[in-house]
Design an enzyme around this catalytic site. Structure first.
Site, mmCIF file in Angstrom:
data_model
loop_
_atom_site.group_PDB
_atom_site.id
_atom_site.type_symbol
_atom_site.label_atom_id
_atom_site.label_comp_id
_atom_site.label_asym_id
_atom_site.label_seq_id
_atom_site.Cartn_x
_atom_site.Cartn_y
_atom_site.Cartn_z
ATOM 1 N N SER A 116 0.839 -1.192 0.000
ATOM 2 C CA SER A 116 0.000 0.000 0.000
ATOM 3 C C SER A 116 0.881 1.252 0.000
ATOM 4 O O SER A 116 1.692 1.437 -0.900
ATOM 5 C CB SER A 116 -0.950 -0.035 1.208
ATOM 6 O OG SER A 116 -1.956 0.943 1.090
ATOM 7 N N GLU A 214 -1.850 -2.688 -8.044
ATOM 8 C CA GLU A 214 -3.100 -2.867 -7.304
ATOM 9 C C GLU A 214 -3.451 -1.533 -6.660
ATOM 10 O O GLU A 214 -2.640 -0.610 -6.653
ATOM 11 C CB GLU A 214 -2.962 -3.978 -6.258
ATOM 12 C CG GLU A 214 -1.903 -3.732 -5.196
ATOM 13 C CD GLU A 214 -2.429 -3.041 -3.942
ATOM 14 O OE1 GLU A 214 -3.623 -3.212 -3.610
ATOM 15 O OE2 GLU A 214 -1.653 -2.324 -3.298
ATOM 16 N N HIS A 278 -4.668 -5.369 -1.417
ATOM 17 C CA HIS A 278 -5.662 -5.102 -0.375
ATOM 18 C C HIS A 278 -6.800 -6.129 -0.464
ATOM 19 O O HIS A 278 -7.884 -5.834 -0.960
ATOM 20 C CB HIS A 278 -6.242 -3.703 -0.545
ATOM 21 C CG HIS A 278 -5.271 -2.597 -0.313
ATOM 22 N ND1 HIS A 278 -4.349 -2.214 -1.254
ATOM 23 C CD2 HIS A 278 -5.081 -1.782 0.757
ATOM 24 C CE1 HIS A 278 -3.640 -1.194 -0.784
ATOM 25 N NE2 HIS A 278 -4.055 -0.927 0.429
#
Length: 308
Positions: A116, A214, A278
């Site tokens: 992330s 992502e 995630h």
């Protein structure tokens, strides 16, 4: 693009530092994550400022200087074998240029894990240190604490990396462009990669790479913007193949069409739903390691284990 320097695998008794380069860390989740690490036979060391809160911005885990100091101290400590991030959120970009990269280059390579917002640090470790890292679950993140598959795949990568040299997308993934490709893995969170454009020491392109992308909580038009920005900047030129992970909370039936529209013209294999990012049960994917992508089978085969 060539493979980066790999760290040594972990063994029972290894000392692992837990840091918080980004957002604030819930104490109960941290305790639960530390218990998991201890159950693996590891000795976790919590950095001094992990549970801090910024005095003005409640989305940061303490001051930029303190977060940077924790990470640098952990990386440069010869008795620490791995540095694990507690969670993502936001804040890594604010502290990455406060790190003493000369001092960090002098330290031995060690395991570094996160995803992330930690994408900003994965890129910095690759470009400034030439060290491979792990895009994987974080110690105080719910998707790690509550999912046996995420725990198991990370544990195998840390202790027995040869057992996970072949990484298969759950259910085989979803092929957008078939084919096979060779390259060196890189990437992470799409919005962070786009935000890095033009920054000091930022990677100039994904040439020669197997690019992993992502994101979370983004509307389709924003994902379109990030992809288009990278395309316009020439960042995708020379990329070998693309692996797409999860798009959690990006609930738009047009998302698959967008990905095909923006990435299908690259002329390289592209596979979606690869199982990292995630999502529950997220796989750990090494960044900076050479391998081969078989998009049709939804399989990434590494040339060598993620860790030595």
């Amino acid at each position: 693009m060539t493979s980066l320097v790999r760290a040594e695998r972990l063994a029972p008794g290894a000392r692992v530092a837990v840091v918080a380069p980004s957002g604030p860390v819930p104490e109960e989740r941290l305790k639960a994550g530390l218990d998991i690490l201890r159950g693996w036979g590891l000795e976790p060391i919590v950095a001094p400022h992990v549970l801090d809160a910024h005095d003005r911005f409640d989305y940061l885990a303490g001051s930029d200087a303190d977060r940077a100091a924790d990470l640098q101290r952990a990386w440069c400590d010869p008795e620490v074998d791995a540095v694990l991030c507690a969670r993502g959120g936001y804040g890594a970009q604010r502290m990455v240029d406060l790190l003493d990269w000369t001092a960090m280059r002098a330290a031995r390579p060690k395991v570094f894990v996160g995803y992330s917002d930690i994408t900003a640090l994965h890129e910095a470790f690759a470009v400034r240190l030439g060290v491979s890292t792990l895009h994987g679950p974080m110690v105080a993140a719910a998707d790690f604490l509550e999912n046996a598959r995420a725990q198991g795949h990370l544990r195998a990568t840390l202790f027995e990396p040869e057992s996970v040299r072949v990484i298969g997308a759950p259910g085989g993934g979803r092929v957008l462009v078939p084919g096979a490709a060779r390259g060196v893995t890189l990437g992470g969170c799409l919005s962070l990669l786009a935000a890095d454009l033009g920054a000091p020491f930022a990677r100039r392109s994904a040439r020669g790479g197997l690019l992993c992308l992502e994101d979370v909580g983004e509307e389709t038009y924003r994902l379109d913007r990030y992809l288009t920005q990278l395309l316009r900047a020439g960042w995708f030129e020379g990329v070998s193949g693309v692996l797409l992970g999860s798009w959690a909370e990006c609930d738009d039936p047009g998302l698959e069409d967008l990905l095909a529209d923006r990435l299908g013209g690259l002329g390289v294999p592209v596979v979606d739903a690869f199982g990292f990012g995630h999502r529950d049960g997220a796989l750990t994917v090494p960044l900076g390691v050479a391998g081969e992508l078989d998009a049709g089978a939804g399989v990434l085969t590494l040339d060598e284990p993620a860790l030595r």
